[in-house]
Design a protein around this motif. Structure first.
Motif, PDB file in Angstrom:
ATOM      1  N   MET A 124      38.648 -16.486  -0.487  1.00 24.04           N
ATOM      2  CA  MET A 124      37.287 -16.085  -0.107  1.00 24.04           C
ATOM      3  C   MET A 124      36.418 -15.860  -1.335  1.00 24.04           C
ATOM      4  SD  MET A 124      37.716 -13.640   3.278  1.00 24.04           S
ATOM      5  CE  MET A 124      38.803 -12.440   2.524  1.00 24.04           C
ATOM      6  N   ILE A 125      36.972 -15.227  -2.373  1.00 21.55           N
ATOM      7  CA  ILE A 125      36.165 -14.906  -3.553  1.00 21.55           C
ATOM      8  C   ILE A 125      35.923 -16.144  -4.409  1.00 21.55           C
ATOM      9  CG2 ILE A 125      37.974 -14.377  -5.243  1.00 21.55           C
ATOM     10  CD1 ILE A 125      34.781 -12.322  -4.570  1.00 21.55           C
ATOM     11  N   MET A 144      36.835  -7.870  -0.638  1.00 21.80           N
ATOM     12  CA  MET A 144      37.441  -9.011   0.055  1.00 21.80           C
ATOM     13  C   MET A 144      38.902  -8.730   0.387  1.00 21.80           C
ATOM     14  SD  MET A 144      35.286 -11.585   0.407  1.00 21.80           S
ATOM     15  CE  MET A 144      33.711 -12.179  -0.233  1.00 21.80           C
ATOM     16  N   ALA A 153      42.160 -13.228  -0.024  1.00 21.21           N
ATOM     17  CA  ALA A 153      41.000 -12.709  -0.755  1.00 21.21           C
ATOM     18  C   ALA A 153      40.624 -13.639  -1.906  1.00 21.21           C
ATOM     19  CB  ALA A 153      41.298 -11.304  -1.275  1.00 21.21           C
TER      20      ALA A 153
END
Length: 367
Positions: free
Chosen positions: A268-269, A310, A265
């Motif tokens: 992705m963030i 996410m 996550a």
């Protein structure tokens, strides 16, 4: 009012956690029988045939017994709990009708007690007996319920006899981790009650199973050929035999497992964070004198919320990569509870946004 609201939120979290499903899905705890004090088991053959999908296994056991006396008696008392189906017993090739315990514990007196040859299992006060204590480490329960006993009566002659037992068992499943831990179990512990212990041969037929399996029986006494493992013992090796499956995972799934949901996550963030920082730089380049950055405030609220989504997405992504029947799905609980930590992530990212905005405000104010 604030105190009441806090208590309400706190109780909500506690109740939610209390209602999480148990990580243990109990299967069949197959076990050796308890033996009449007038019967010796000279040798035992145990064959366990694992199903292709590791959901079921067929247990076939041969007991070579020696009876010290003739007459009608109960030579074996089975602890028969959670059997899937087809629990069958034959003695000297003849199929035997099994009976449940029902009322035999209430037949008091040496002349009436059906289990008079099993006195070593219980105390003198039979009226108080509802369970039998045992020492089954990792067993289904710390106590054996009398309702789980099966037995048979037969008129056997003194001397040698052969008893065959066959049943189909279900697996055990532990969901305490990202991966399901599936296993089959068979309790050898009742042998501590036996009058004598001969030899034990164990055969595990895993030829249909595509995954790797492991056991807690060691390797010194084993021989393997075409997915069939043979063991021979002259003493009880363990209290509980455990046959465990090791999931077969793709390389992609292994990489995701190493990353775990949180760091996946984060990766992705980070794209959104970089975009947010770039927008803050553009805003301060145009408006260096403005006291408040709308871009910084909007991102400081939106990014932590997006991160939690996410985190949830990463959890489902990893579970999908692992696939059935290996993924336990337990991690999704943690992902949902992550939304309870939104205030923490908000504080962290607001502080981050303030610092970044302050730095670029100073840079473009001077220029």
């Amino acid at each position: 009012m604030k105190t009441k609201l806090f208590l309400l939120c706190f109780l909500n979290v506690v109740l939610l956690r209390a209602n999480m499903a148990s990580p243990v899905q109990e299967g069949t705890l197959g076990t050796r029988p308890f033996i009449s004090e007038h019967v010796h088991i000279q040798h035992e053959n145990l064959r366990i045939t694992l199903g292709e999908n590791f959901e079921y296994a067929v247990f076939e056991i041969e007991y070579y017994i020696k009876a010290e006396k003739s007459g009608t008696q109960i030579p074996l008392l089975f602890y028969a709990s959670e059997y899937y189906k087809d629990f069958e017993v034959t003695i000297d090739g003849k199929k035997i009708t099994l009976q449940s315990q029902e009322d035999f514990w209430d037949l008091y007196g040496a002349d009436k007690e059906k289990l008079t040859n099993f006195h070593y299992l219980y105390s003198e006060d039979k009226k108080a007996i509802r369970h039998l204590e045992n020492e089954f480490q990792y067993g289904r329960t710390d106590r054996i319920s009398l309702n789980d006993f099966l037995y048979f009566e037969t008129d056997i002659a003194e001397g040698m006899h052969k008893i065959n037992v066959r049943y189909k068992a279900t697996n055990w499943r532990y969901k305490h981790n990202r991966l399901n831990e599936d296993s089959f179990r068979y309790a050898l512990a009742p042998a501590k009650y036996w009058k004598s212990f001969g030899t034990l041969n164990i055969t595990i037929d895993a030829s249909k199973v595509k995954d790797t399996i492991t056991t807690n029986l060691g390797e010194n006494n084993s021989k393997t050929s075409n997915g069939i493992i043979n063991f021979r013992f002259e003493e009880m090796p363990v209290d509980i035999i455990r046959i465990t499956r090791i999931p077969t995972l793709s390389s992609f799934a292994k990489v995701l497992l190493k990353l775990e949901s949180f760091w996946l996550a984060i990766l992705m963030i980070s794209i959104f964070v970089l975009f947010h920082v770039w927008k803050m730089v553009r805003f301060r380049r145009k408006h260096p004198e403005k006291r408040i950055s709308v871009v910084a405030i909007f991102g400081a609220i939106a990014i932590p919320i997006a991160f939690l989504f996410m985190l949830l997405l990463a959890t489902f992504w990893i579970d999908a990569a692992i696939g059935n029947p290996y993924a336990s799905g337990r991690e999704s609980y943690g992902a949902f509870f992550g939304f309870m930590e939104l205030p923490k992530y908000l504080i962290i990212y607001i502080v981050f946004s303030i610092i970044i905005d302050f730095i670029f405000k100073k840079i473009y104010t001077k220029t």
